[in-house]
Design a protein around this motif. Structure first.
Motif, PDB file in Angstrom:
ATOM      1  N   ASP A   1      49.236  -4.080   3.120  1.00 48.95           N
ATOM      2  CA  ASP A   1      49.628  -5.274   3.875  1.00 48.95           C
ATOM      3  C   ASP A   1      49.489  -5.079   5.379  1.00 48.95           C
ATOM      4  O   ASP A   1      49.053  -5.984   6.102  1.00 48.95           O
ATOM      5  N   ASN A   2      49.875  -3.923   5.866  1.00 54.02           N
ATOM      6  CA  ASN A   2      49.850  -3.659   7.307  1.00 54.02           C
ATOM      7  C   ASN A   2      48.624  -2.851   7.700  1.00 54.02           C
ATOM      8  O   ASN A   2      48.154  -2.000   6.937  1.00 54.02           O
ATOM      9  N   GLY A   3      48.130  -3.116   8.913  1.00 54.38           N
ATOM     10  CA  GLY A   3      46.963  -2.394   9.401  1.00 54.38           C
ATOM     11  C   GLY A   3      47.293  -0.990   9.870  1.00 54.38           C
ATOM     12  O   GLY A   3      48.461  -0.603   9.979  1.00 54.38           O
ATOM     13  N   SER A   4      46.254  -0.213  10.157  1.00 56.34           N
ATOM     14  CA  SER A   4      46.409   1.174  10.603  1.00 56.34           C
ATOM     15  C   SER A   4      46.087   1.283  12.080  1.00 56.34           C
ATOM     16  O   SER A   4      45.386   0.437  12.650  1.00 56.34           O
ATOM     17  N   ASP A   5      46.574   2.343  12.712  1.00 56.27           N
ATOM     18  CA  ASP A   5      46.268   2.547  14.126  1.00 56.27           C
ATOM     19  C   ASP A   5      44.876   3.142  14.290  1.00 56.27           C
ATOM     20  O   ASP A   5      44.225   3.559  13.322  1.00 56.27           O
ATOM     21  N   SER A   6      44.429   3.200  15.510  1.00 51.77           N
ATOM     22  CA  SER A   6      43.055   3.625  15.787  1.00 51.77           C
ATOM     23  C   SER A   6      42.784   5.057  15.339  1.00 51.77           C
ATOM     24  O   SER A   6      41.701   5.362  14.818  1.00 51.77           O
ATOM     25  N   GLU A   7      43.729   5.964  15.543  1.00 51.40           N
ATOM     26  CA  GLU A   7      43.516   7.357  15.145  1.00 51.40           C
ATOM     27  C   GLU A   7      43.315   7.484  13.644  1.00 51.40           C
ATOM     28  O   GLU A   7      42.477   8.252  13.165  1.00 51.40           O
ATOM     29  N   THR A   8      44.097   6.714  12.893  1.00 54.49           N
ATOM     30  CA  THR A   8      43.929   6.726  11.432  1.00 54.49           C
ATOM     31  C   THR A   8      42.556   6.203  11.052  1.00 54.49           C
ATOM     32  O   THR A   8      41.875   6.763  10.177  1.00 54.49           O
ATOM     33  N   LEU A   9      42.144   5.136  11.708  1.00 54.07           N
ATOM     34  CA  LEU A   9      40.827   4.564  11.409  1.00 54.07           C
ATOM     35  C   LEU A   9      39.700   5.532  11.755  1.00 54.07           C
ATOM     36  O   LEU A   9      38.717   5.654  11.014  1.00 54.07           O
ATOM     37  N   LEU A  10      39.825   6.222  12.888  1.00 49.79           N
ATOM     38  CA  LEU A  10      38.792   7.187  13.273  1.00 49.79           C
ATOM     39  C   LEU A  10      38.706   8.328  12.266  1.00 49.79           C
ATOM     40  O   LEU A  10      37.608   8.809  11.951  1.00 49.79           O
ATOM     41  N   GLN A  11      39.853   8.763  11.739  1.00 54.18           N
ATOM     42  CA  GLN A  11      39.831   9.813  10.726  1.00 54.18           C
ATOM     43  C   GLN A  11      39.184   9.305   9.432  1.00 54.18           C
ATOM     44  O   GLN A  11      38.467  10.048   8.756  1.00 54.18           O
ATOM     45  N   LEU A  12      39.409   8.043   9.114  1.00 55.48           N
ATOM     46  CA  LEU A  12      38.747   7.463   7.939  1.00 55.48           C
ATOM     47  C   LEU A  12      37.230   7.440   8.121  1.00 55.48           C
ATOM     48  O   LEU A  12      36.475   7.640   7.162  1.00 55.48           O
ATOM     49  N   LEU A  13      36.779   7.213   9.343  1.00 56.28           N
ATOM     50  CA  LEU A  13      35.341   7.276   9.614  1.00 56.28           C
ATOM     51  C   LEU A  13      34.817   8.686   9.348  1.00 56.28           C
ATOM     52  O   LEU A  13      33.773   8.871   8.710  1.00 56.28           O
ATOM     53  N   ARG A  14      35.542   9.679   9.838  1.00 53.38           N
ATOM     54  CA  ARG A  14      35.119  11.070   9.620  1.00 53.38           C
ATOM     55  C   ARG A  14      35.103  11.412   8.131  1.00 53.38           C
ATOM     56  O   ARG A  14      34.180  12.080   7.639  1.00 53.38           O
ATOM     57  N   ASP A  15      36.122  10.956   7.422  1.00 53.40           N
ATOM     58  CA  ASP A  15      36.193  11.232   5.985  1.00 53.40           C
ATOM     59  C   ASP A  15      35.066  10.538   5.222  1.00 53.40           C
ATOM     60  O   ASP A  15      34.553  11.068   4.232  1.00 53.40           O
ATOM     61  N   THR A  16      34.707   9.353   5.685  1.00 56.63           N
ATOM     62  CA  THR A  16      33.602   8.632   5.039  1.00 56.63           C
ATOM     63  C   THR A  16      32.317   9.435   5.149  1.00 56.63           C
ATOM     64  O   THR A  16      31.559   9.563   4.173  1.00 56.63           O
ATOM     65  N   PHE A  17      32.042   9.979   6.326  1.00 58.68           N
ATOM     66  CA  PHE A  17      30.872  10.845   6.473  1.00 58.68           C
ATOM     67  C   PHE A  17      31.012  12.103   5.615  1.00 58.68           C
ATOM     68  O   PHE A  17      30.056  12.535   4.969  1.00 58.68           O
ATOM     69  N   LYS A  18      32.203  12.686   5.592  1.00 62.31           N
ATOM     70  CA  LYS A  18      32.422  13.945   4.875  1.00 62.31           C
ATOM     71  C   LYS A  18      32.109  13.831   3.389  1.00 62.31           C
ATOM     72  O   LYS A  18      31.494  14.730   2.801  1.00 62.31           O
ATOM     73  N   TYR A  19      32.502  12.729   2.773  1.00 62.87           N
ATOM     74  CA  TYR A  19      32.386  12.615   1.325  1.00 62.87           C
ATOM     75  C   TYR A  19      31.200  11.765   0.869  1.00 62.87           C
ATOM     76  O   TYR A  19      31.031  11.533  -0.326  1.00 62.87           O
ATOM     77  N   SER A  20      30.397  11.310   1.795  1.00 61.95           N
ATOM     78  CA  SER A  20      29.236  10.487   1.443  1.00 61.95           C
ATOM     79  C   SER A  20      27.988  11.346   1.284  1.00 61.95           C
ATOM     80  O   SER A  20      27.868  12.423   1.871  1.00 61.95           O
TER      81      SER A  20
END
Length: 532
Positions: A86-105
């Motif tokens: 329901d609630n959004g995430s802060d920028s640091e969380t989003l940036l880590q999700l970007l890194r994780d997306t690259f890591k596991y792709s």
């Protein structure tokens, strides 16, 4: 009410504020102070671009990095935060999700990714992709997309020249499958006129389309989607190299006529998906002209050979065809997606076949030349601007640069074929014609067996076992498949100009390392999750 929209300085130093009395500024430019006052979302974009550059450009192209860090689906769900809340995430969380997306792709930019007909990463194309998304326009009217409409015209003109279409027409569409379907629909419209558009298939004769045994599955999908029916696709025999046999094509066209049906459409292939075969277009064109049948070429994979003076002979006769599908996101290395549908002559036919004349978008009383409103000749409304990244790559490389890259890919394919023929335990399926190299690896445990049905049943399991090992270790990614009566073999694709001779040597070394200890017992007991 608060807002994060800030004021901007004009070139004369005065401030212009958002609001009812907003002043439009010619030659608008930002000052350094403006960049210090970024909003939260703008700062996120700036930081995200840094992550994307490091992870997706620099690290993704590094041979020392795994092509994939593989995890089973249930494990990956635990490692990666896929949940939508329901609630959004802060920028640091989003940036880590970007890194994780690259890591596991899977990373097709890695020079050791050879799994699909696309691979690599072109810097100019990537920037073109980013700019396209930053502007976020749609290529349907000159009104909203003036620069991109003219770019598409220029690029389509260049592509038509490459395949010898003197008076050509065309459009960029979402993938080669759709381009092939465009051809089928336009062939039907050409044959039966406006009635097929307004009244549909009611009262029309049975229409038969022809394609080779080795052609892409999109022809059958197109037949189902467009209402022809898959039973009305006739498969034409291929020779041992995978090329359509023109004599069998003519035989089947004559049989169709004798049955009272209409031979409508022939799909030839330039660069088949598996073996990379080029159908003999000149001889097929002779048959189609004789029997008044629309000749289309699925050149989604091999069309880029036309960019090379050394290899364009593979498409001899292409200038006699009626239409062509060509995916520049494959051998030309343009970022996904970038696929062109081209027509030889018949200017205006595409518009007649597809136009709906929506008056809220394609008004006839506009103040500019409405021939530049190209959106009504396609089946989409919103259409991504795929031409820009290819245009930018042409600007960066020129025709000569593209030709050099195509030659590198063909040369690498011939080098791998040479290594396969020289290396014990490797065997070519067929001499390469495009940049596909198809081969078997035969482990020591079965090399001395008689080459019979039992041998083939064991060899069938070798490629899947090696593929599982290479994916789980992340060192390499290559596809495999069976074909006709041939057991599973590796299909190696060269579409990355950054692949070196050392990379090619690594391929055979790594496959041998991964497969040399496979035992007969391994082959007899191997089962996939889907077989259990």
């Amino acid at each position: 009410m608060t807002t994060d929209i800030k004021k901007f300085k004009s070139t004369d130093g005065k401030y212009n504020h958002t609001g009812a009395k907003h002043e439009i500024i010619d030659d608008f430019d930002l000052h350094e102070a403006d960049l210090q006052e970024l909003t939260i979302d703008q700062k996120f974009v700036q930081d995200a671009m840094d992550v994307i550059f490091k992870e997706g450009v620099v690290k993704a192209r590094d041979r020392r990095r795994k092509v994939v860090e593989y995890h089973e689906p249930d494990d990956l769900r635990e490692l990666f935060d896929f949940k939508i809340e329901d609630n959004g995430s802060d920028s640091e969380t989003l940036l880590q999700l970007l890194r994780d997306t690259f890591k596991y792709s899977v990373l097709p930019a890695n020079p050791r990714f050879f799994n699909q007909l696309f691979s690599g990463q072109d810097s100019y194309g990537l920037v073109g992709q980013w700019l396209t998304d930053a502007i976020n326009s749609s290529a349907y009217t000159y009104e909203v997309s003036p620069v991109f409409i003219l770019m598409e015209h220029e690029v389509i003109k260049r592509l038509c020249e490459s395949v010898g279409y003197v008076k050509g027409d065309g459009v960029f569409c979402p993938g080669g499958s759709i381009a092939n379907m465009y051809a089928m629909n336009i062939a039907r419209f050409k044959k039966f006129g406006v009635d097929v558009k307004t009244k549909g298939l009611f009262g029309l004769p049975r229409m038969i389309s022809f394609t080779s045994e080795h052609s892409h599955y999109s022809i059958k999908k197109g037949a189902a989607f467009l209402g022809f029916g898959t039973d009305n696709i006739t498969l034409v025999k291929c020779d041992e190299r995978g090329k359509m046999i023109p004599e069998d094509l003519e035989k089947k066209i004559i049989e169709t006529k004798e049955q009272g049906n209409v031979p409508l459409f022939v799909n030839a292939t330039s660069g088949t998906t598996v073996l990379g075969a080029f159908d003999p277009l000149d001889k097929i064109a002779d048959v189609c002209e004789k029997h008044d049948v629309w000749l289309h070429v699925d050149a989604c994979w091999g069309g880029s050979a036309s960019m090379s003076r050394k290899w364009k002979h593979l498409m001899k006769g292409v200038e006699r065809t009626n239409s062509l599908a060509w995916c520049q996101h494959k051998m030309m290395g343009v970022p996904l997606q970038c696929s062109a549908f081209l027509m030889n002559g018949n200017i205006g036919l595409m518009h007649e076949a597809h136009c709906a004349g929506a008056r809220y978008l394609f008004q006839q009383d506009k103040f500019y030349d409405i021939s530049y409103d190209t959106g009504d000749k396609v089946i989409q409304c919103g259409r991504k601007v795929d031409a820009f990244k290819l245009w930018l790559m042409f600007k960066a490389k020129g025709n000569v640069g593209f030709e050099e890259e195509i030659n590198i890919k063909f040369d690498n394919s011939r080098y791998l074929a040479q290594l396969v023929k020289e290396r014990t335990g490797f065997q070519l399926v067929a001499e390469p014609e495009c940049t596909n190299v198809c081969f078997w690896y035969i482990p020591p445990s079965i090399r001395d067996l008689e080459r019979d049905e039992k041998f083939n049943s064991l060899l069938e399991k070798v490629a899947p076992i090696i593929k599982e090992r290479m994916v789980k270790q992340g060192t390499l990614l290559i596809g495999y498949q069976p074909l006709s009566n041939k057991p599973n073999f590796f299909r190696h694709i060269f579409s990355n100009a950054k692949t070196t001779k050392q990379d090619v040597q690594f391929i055979v070394d790594e496959i041998e390392r991964l497969g040399r200890n496979i035992t007969i017992q391994d082959l007899k007991t191997y089962r996939t999750v889907n077989e259990e």
